[in-house]
Design an enzyme around this catalytic site. Structure first.
Site, PDB file in Angstrom:
ATOM      1  N   ASP A  51      -4.015 -14.431  10.252  1.00 21.03           N
ATOM      2  CA  ASP A  51      -3.329 -15.125   9.387  1.00 21.03           C
ATOM      3  C   ASP A  51      -1.903 -13.941   9.298  1.00 21.03           C
ATOM      4  O   ASP A  51      -0.882 -15.276   8.458  1.00 21.03           O
ATOM      5  CB  ASP A  51      -4.086 -15.206   7.783  1.00 21.03           C
ATOM      6  CG  ASP A  51      -4.522 -13.022   7.802  1.00 21.03           C
ATOM      7  OD1 ASP A  51      -3.936 -12.563   8.075  1.00 21.03           O
ATOM      8  OD2 ASP A  51      -4.481 -13.688   6.288  1.00 21.03           O
ATOM      9  N   GLU A 189      -6.301  -1.077   9.955  1.00 18.14           N
ATOM     10  CA  GLU A 189      -5.070  -1.160  10.263  1.00 18.14           C
ATOM     11  C   GLU A 189      -4.005   0.236  10.066  1.00 18.14           C
ATOM     12  O   GLU A 189      -4.499   0.170   8.793  1.00 18.14           O
ATOM     13  CB  GLU A 189      -5.038  -2.622  10.085  1.00 18.14           C
ATOM     14  CG  GLU A 189      -2.690  -2.914   9.900  1.00 18.14           C
ATOM     15  CD  GLU A 189      -2.597  -4.438   9.752  1.00 18.14           C
ATOM     16  OE1 GLU A 189      -4.146  -5.051   9.103  1.00 18.14           O
ATOM     17  OE2 GLU A 189      -1.597  -4.636   9.583  1.00 18.14           O
TER      18      GLU A 189
HETATM   19  O1  KIV Z   1      -3.285 -11.438  11.101  1.00 16.66           O
HETATM   20  C1  KIV Z   1      -3.711 -10.494  11.429  1.00 16.66           C
HETATM   21  O2  KIV Z   1      -2.619 -11.069  12.886  1.00 16.66           O
HETATM   22  C2  KIV Z   1      -4.065  -9.580  11.671  1.00 16.66           C
HETATM   23  C3  KIV Z   1      -3.848  -8.711  13.145  1.00 16.66           C
HETATM   24  C4  KIV Z   1      -2.422  -7.619  12.324  1.00 16.66           C
HETATM   25  C5  KIV Z   1      -5.555  -7.332  13.069  1.00 16.66           C
HETATM   26  O3  KIV Z   1      -4.925  -9.538  10.746  1.00 16.66           O
END
Ligand code: KIV
Length: 272
Positions: A51, A189
């Site tokens: 997202d 994260e």
């Molecule tokens: O939306 C995204 O790109 C993510 C990554 C940062 C793991 O969730």
């Protein structure tokens, strides 16, 4: 033995084999057909239709505004392009937190229309009913703990999460809960490396880190960041593998110059 080199199609089972053999899992985001094709051909294990599309594709400040239909559009474009890697689509903000039936319906819509392999959602105990209900429909789920960008308005800042004992304990318990529920992997994260290592050691499922250190089972980055397309975003965990911003601006600058000077098109670049 490299699990990665042997297989023709990455499945959730292949990822657990990789963890078992100590082979690190590579994961990158992609949001469109052309980029996903290149990333898959380069041999990536997992593409995340993140997202983060809200940020890098649509220019929003947070990931909150992106809709289910927009994620499905990106997911469909990516799935069309890949022949080998596993494709995971992020469930956007507001499509799974309300109740587990809403979560199930959102996940089914994603799987039915995009033909992706799995969904990802953020959170632990707060969303465990939704996780269980999605899993009960046979849809593989990837968890996401630590810094959860969909909760940015609650944090108020993008600083490193789970530095304090209480939050670290909650993260660890949430990771266990997600594993027990049946998640096939978890993204961690922006947390201390020691906590990432501990979670990866204690859990059997693969742990994929972004700013979670080298002791986890795999790494993920946003492709626009690692290719140097985005320039203003420079967290400590980011390694840039190219500087496409200057490549693109240089090429576009040369094109403008050639058009203005009437150098383009030349005789060979037009029809008789
Ligand atoms: O939306 C995204 O790109 C993510 C990554 C940062 C793991 O969730």
């Amino acid at each position: 033995m490299s699990v990665h080199k042997e297989i023709k199609r990455v499945t959730t089972h292949v990822l657990s084999e990789m963890k078992l053999h100590g082979e690190k899992i590579s994961m990158l985001t992609s949001y469109d057909y052309s980029m996903a094709k290149l990333v898959d051909q380069a041999g990536i294990d997992v593409i995340l239709v993140g997202d983060s599309a809200a940020n890098v594709m649509a220019g929003h400040e947070t990931t909150l505004p992106i809709t289910l239909d927009q994620m499905i559009y990106h997911g469909k474009s990516v799935v069309k392009a890949v022949t080998r890697c596993l494709v995971v689509v992020d469930m956007p903000f507001g499509t799974y937190q309300g109740n587990s039936l809403e979560a199930l319906n959102s996940a089914i819509k994603i799987m039915k229309i995009t033909h992706a392999d799995a969904v990802k959602l953020e959170g632990g105990s707060e969303v465990i009913e939704s996780v269980q209900r999605i899993l009960s429909a046979g849809i593989p789920v990837m968890g996401h703990l630590g810094l959860m960008p969909q909760s940015i308005n609650r944090y108020g800042t993008y600083v490193v999460r789970a530095k304090e004992e209480e939050e670290a304990n909650k993260l660890f318990n949430d990771a266990k809960l997600l594993e027990q529920a049946g998640c096939f992997a978890i993204v961690l994260e922006k947390i201390p490396a020691s906590l990432g290592t501990k979670v990866a050691k204690e859990l059997k499922i693969p742990i994929i880190g972004i700013g979670a250190g080298g002791g986890v089972d795999g790494q993920v980055l946003v492709i626009h960041d690692m290719l140097g397309i985005t320039q203003e975003f420079s967290p400590r965990f980011l390694r840039r593998y190219a500087n496409l911003a200057s490549e693109i601006k240089g090429a576009v600058g040369n094109y403008i110059k050639d058009v203005k000077s009437k150098d383009f098109p030349n005789e060979k670049e037009q029809y008789d």
